[in-house]
Motif scaffolding. Structure first.
Motif, PDB file in Angstrom:
ATOM      1  N   HIS A  44       0.857  -1.178   0.000  1.00  0.00           N
ATOM      2  CA  HIS A  44       0.000   0.000   0.000  1.00  0.00           C
ATOM      3  C   HIS A  44       0.898   1.234   0.000  1.00  0.00           C
ATOM      4  CE1 HIS A  44      -2.779  -3.081   1.137  1.00  0.00           C
ATOM      5  NE2 HIS A  44      -2.325  -3.161   2.377  1.00  0.00           N
ATOM      6  N   MET A  45       0.488   2.259  -0.716  1.00  0.00           N
ATOM      7  CA  MET A  45       1.303   3.458  -0.838  1.00  0.00           C
ATOM      8  C   MET A  45       0.500   4.679  -0.388  1.00  0.00           C
ATOM      9  SD  MET A  45       4.140   2.271  -1.919  1.00  0.00           S
ATOM     10  CE  MET A  45       4.963   3.833  -2.206  1.00  0.00           C
ATOM     11  N   GLY A  46       1.109   5.487   0.448  1.00  0.00           N
ATOM     12  CA  GLY A  46       0.407   6.646   0.975  1.00  0.00           C
ATOM     13  C   GLY A  46       1.182   7.934   0.781  1.00  0.00           C
ATOM     14  N   TRP A  47       0.438   9.021   0.853  1.00  0.00           N
ATOM     15  CA  TRP A  47       1.031  10.362   0.863  1.00  0.00           C
ATOM     16  C   TRP A  47       0.576  11.066   2.148  1.00  0.00           C
ATOM     17  CZ3 TRP A  47       4.604  12.286  -2.401  1.00  0.00           C
ATOM     18  CH2 TRP A  47       4.752  11.688  -3.662  1.00  0.00           C
ATOM     19  N   LYS A  51       2.993  22.129  12.410  1.00  0.00           N
ATOM     20  CA  LYS A  51       1.809  21.272  12.450  1.00  0.00           C
ATOM     21  C   LYS A  51       2.207  19.810  12.430  1.00  0.00           C
ATOM     22  CE  LYS A  51      -1.405  24.508  10.290  1.00  0.00           C
ATOM     23  NZ  LYS A  51      -2.450  24.682   9.257  1.00  0.00           N
ATOM     24  N   GLU A  52       1.260  18.981  12.835  1.00  0.00           N
ATOM     25  CA  GLU A  52       1.505  17.541  12.805  1.00  0.00           C
ATOM     26  C   GLU A  52       1.406  17.014  11.375  1.00  0.00           C
ATOM     27  OE1 GLU A  52      -0.168  16.409  17.267  1.00  0.00           O
ATOM     28  OE2 GLU A  52      -1.117  15.571  15.478  1.00  0.00           O
ATOM     29  N   ARG A  53       2.014  15.859  11.186  1.00  0.00           N
ATOM     30  CA  ARG A  53       1.929  15.222   9.881  1.00  0.00           C
ATOM     31  C   ARG A  53       0.486  14.819   9.613  1.00  0.00           C
ATOM     32  NH1 ARG A  53       6.767  11.390   8.024  1.00  0.00           N
ATOM     33  NH2 ARG A  53       7.759  13.348   8.649  1.00  0.00           N
ATOM     34  N   GLU A  54       0.020  15.120   8.398  1.00  0.00           N
ATOM     35  CA  GLU A  54      -1.380  14.942   8.037  1.00  0.00           C
ATOM     36  C   GLU A  54      -1.518  13.927   6.903  1.00  0.00           C
ATOM     37  OE1 GLU A  54      -5.052  17.742   6.282  1.00  0.00           O
ATOM     38  OE2 GLU A  54      -2.983  18.423   6.192  1.00  0.00           O
ATOM     39  N   ALA A  93       3.258  22.610   2.201  1.00  0.00           N
ATOM     40  CA  ALA A  93       3.794  21.633   3.163  1.00  0.00           C
ATOM     41  C   ALA A  93       4.903  20.843   2.493  1.00  0.00           C
ATOM     42  CB  ALA A  93       2.696  20.688   3.635  1.00  0.00           C
ATOM     43  N   VAL A  94       5.595  20.083   3.297  1.00  0.00           N
ATOM     44  CA  VAL A  94       6.472  19.044   2.764  1.00  0.00           C
ATOM     45  C   VAL A  94       5.633  17.789   2.602  1.00  0.00           C
ATOM     46  CG1 VAL A  94       8.529  17.640   3.129  1.00  0.00           C
ATOM     47  CG2 VAL A  94       8.508  20.043   3.848  1.00  0.00           C
ATOM     48  N   TYR A  95       5.672  17.213   1.425  1.00  0.00           N
ATOM     49  CA  TYR A  95       4.874  16.032   1.126  1.00  0.00           C
ATOM     50  C   TYR A  95       5.770  14.795   1.158  1.00  0.00           C
ATOM     51  CZ  TYR A  95       0.806  18.788  -0.099  1.00  0.00           C
ATOM     52  OH  TYR A  95      -0.283  19.621  -0.032  1.00  0.00           O
ATOM     53  N   ARG A 124      -4.631   5.454   7.418  1.00  0.00           N
ATOM     54  CA  ARG A 124      -4.858   6.893   7.468  1.00  0.00           C
ATOM     55  C   ARG A 124      -3.987   7.557   8.528  1.00  0.00           C
ATOM     56  NH1 ARG A 124      -9.556   8.903   4.971  1.00  0.00           N
ATOM     57  NH2 ARG A 124      -9.628  10.609   6.511  1.00  0.00           N
ATOM     58  N   THR A 125      -3.150   6.792   9.181  1.00  0.00           N
ATOM     59  CA  THR A 125      -2.258   7.347  10.191  1.00  0.00           C
ATOM     60  C   THR A 125      -0.816   6.970   9.873  1.00  0.00           C
ATOM     61  OG1 THR A 125      -2.325   5.428  11.665  1.00  0.00           O
ATOM     62  CG2 THR A 125      -4.084   7.049  11.892  1.00  0.00           C
TER      63      THR A 125
END
Length: 122
Positions: free
Chosen positions: A32-35, A42-45, A90-92, A104-105
Motif C-alpha cells: 500500500h502506498m500513501g502520501w 503542524k503535525e503530519r497529516e 507543506a512538505v509532502y 490513514r495514520t
C-alpha cells in the motif's frame, strides 16, 4: 527499501502539480502506498492512500482536488494535485505499508521517503 519523492515546487493559487514517488521495493504491487504532508508547526497529516488492490482513500481537506494513482510497472505512485490553495503548502512525504490497518495514520507505514516541498502562493 528506498522511496524518493519528487515533483514539488512553487505554484500559484489554483494551480496544479503532480508528485511522484519512486520506490525500490521487491514486489511493489503488494504494498500500500500513501502520501502525507507536514506544514511548519503542524503535525503530519494524511493526504491519500492507494492500496495494493487499487482502492483509494483521501483526507477530507484534499478530497475532490487530489488524485492518487500508481503504476506497478514503474514502481511509482503519483499524487495529482489540482486547485491548490495556500493551506496545501507543506512538505509532502510518500510512505509504504505492508499491513492493511491504520492506513490513514503515519504509524501504519513502515518506510518513508525524504519529502518534497510544495509551496502555494498568490
Amino acid at each position: 527499501v528506498q522511496l524518493q519523492a519528487f515533483g514539488g515546487g512553487l505554484v500559484q493559487i489554483g494551480g496544479s502539480l503532480r508528485l511522484s514517488c519512486a520506490a525500490s521495493i521487491p514486489i511493489f504491487s503488494k504494498y500500500h502506498m500513501g502520501w502525507f504532508r507536514q506544514a511548519p508547526g503542524k503535525e503530519r497529516e494524511f493526504v491519500a492512500v492507494i492500496t495494493s488492490g487499487g482502492t483509494t482513500n483521501y483526507g477530507d481537506s484534499v478530497k475532490g482536488r487530489f488524485t492518487i494513482s500508481r503504476d506497478n510497472t514503474k514502481n511509482t505512485v503519483y499524487l495529482q494535485m489540482n486547485s491548490l490553495q495556500p493551506e496545501d503548502t507543506a512538505v509532502y512525504y510518500c510512505a509504504t505499508a505492508w499491513r492493511s490497518g491504520e492506513l490513514r495514520t503515519s504509524r501504519g507505514y513502515d518506510y518513508w521517503g525524504q519529502g518534497t516541498q510544495v509551496t502555494v502562493s498568490s
